[in-house]
Write an enzyme that holds these catalytic residues in place. Structure first.
Site, short mmCIF file in Angstrom:
data_model
loop_
_atom_site.label_atom_id
_atom_site.label_comp_id
_atom_site.label_asym_id
_atom_site.label_seq_id
_atom_site.Cartn_x
_atom_site.Cartn_y
_atom_site.Cartn_z
N CYS A 62 0.86 -1.18 0.00
CA CYS A 62 0.00 0.00 0.00
C CYS A 62 0.90 1.23 0.00
O CYS A 62 1.87 1.28 0.76
CB CYS A 62 -0.89 -0.02 1.25
SG CYS A 62 -1.94 1.43 1.41
N HIS A 117 -9.15 -3.44 -2.31
CA HIS A 117 -8.16 -2.72 -1.49
C HIS A 117 -8.49 -1.22 -1.46
O HIS A 117 -8.49 -0.60 -0.40
CB HIS A 117 -6.77 -2.97 -2.08
CG HIS A 117 -5.65 -2.23 -1.40
ND1 HIS A 117 -4.61 -2.87 -0.78
CD2 HIS A 117 -5.42 -0.90 -1.25
CE1 HIS A 117 -3.78 -1.95 -0.26
NE2 HIS A 117 -4.25 -0.75 -0.55
N GLU A 118 -8.81 -0.66 -2.63
CA GLU A 118 -9.08 0.78 -2.70
C GLU A 118 -10.41 1.13 -2.03
O GLU A 118 -10.51 2.17 -1.37
CB GLU A 118 -9.06 1.25 -4.16
CG GLU A 118 -7.73 1.06 -4.88
CD GLU A 118 -6.52 1.57 -4.11
OE1 GLU A 118 -6.64 2.60 -3.40
OE2 GLU A 118 -5.47 0.93 -4.19
N HIS A 155 -10.00 1.58 1.54
CA HIS A 155 -9.51 2.91 1.91
C HIS A 155 -10.67 3.90 2.10
O HIS A 155 -10.61 4.77 2.96
CB HIS A 155 -8.57 3.46 0.83
CG HIS A 155 -7.16 2.99 0.96
ND1 HIS A 155 -6.39 3.22 2.07
CD2 HIS A 155 -6.36 2.32 0.09
CE1 HIS A 155 -5.18 2.70 1.88
NE2 HIS A 155 -5.14 2.14 0.68
#
Ligand code: CO
Length: 176
Positions: free
Chosen positions: A95, A137-138, A141
């Site tokens: 990351c 993953h994004e 966030h």
């Protein structure tokens, strides 16, 4: 949302802005496009494949993605949502907000994503493997979730020292 485009940079753990739940994008204007372009530039400079707005300290639900590094493969997803996650696969992830940290993360192996582009037009895609993984993953966030929250016990031990050093470095910077 108020921010100075010229002053944006990629923020690192444990900056508390990485833990915010980001807001839906409602204005698809030039300012949004300029933010996406800036994010792509910053992501490219750090050789990443994905970067969420939260990682430049802007709490909006969007991310910029490029799996190949080629200009034509640049993609922006605004207000993204994952659907129909299927399968399960564990792979190493890094990351841009956690330099020098690589941990195993288990995620669904296939999924669909709906989102909007920079003009507000709907996007709908199916993906597997790396693409599906980067989407997830994004989107993590955008909800204040980091790979640290998804790693297993052995990575927890292996990364402990590096994380402590990052925490100490951050404390030193904010109290300076
Ligand atoms: Co990340």
């Amino acid at each position: 949302m108020d921010y100075d485009l010229d002053r944006l940079s990629i923020i690192h753990y444990p900056d508390p802005r990485l833990r915010e739940v980001c807001q839906e994008v409602t204005e698809f204007d030039d300012k949004l496009a300029a933010l996406a372009a800036k994010m792509a530039t910053l992501r490219r400079a750090d050789k990443g494949v994905g970067l969420a707005a939260a990682q430049v300290g802007v709490p909006l639900r969007m991310f910029a993605l490029n799996l190949t590094g080629e200009e034509k493969d640049e993609m922006v997803f605004v207000n993204p949502v994952i659907h129909d996650p299927q399968g399960s696969k564990e792979t190493e992830e890094g990351c841009l907000s956690l330099p020098n940290i690589h941990v195993q993360v288990r995620r669904p192996a296939r999924c669909r994503i709906t989102a909007q582009d920079l003009k507000g037009n709907p996007i709908e895609l199916e993906g597997e493997d790396l693409l599906c993984r980067v989407w997830q993953h994004e989107i993590d966030h955008l909800n204040g979730i980091l790979i640290l929250d998804r790693m297993g016990p052995s990575d927890r031990i292996a990364t402990r020292k590096t994380l402590k050093e990052m925490e100490a470095g951050y404390q030193a910077r904010v109290s300076a």
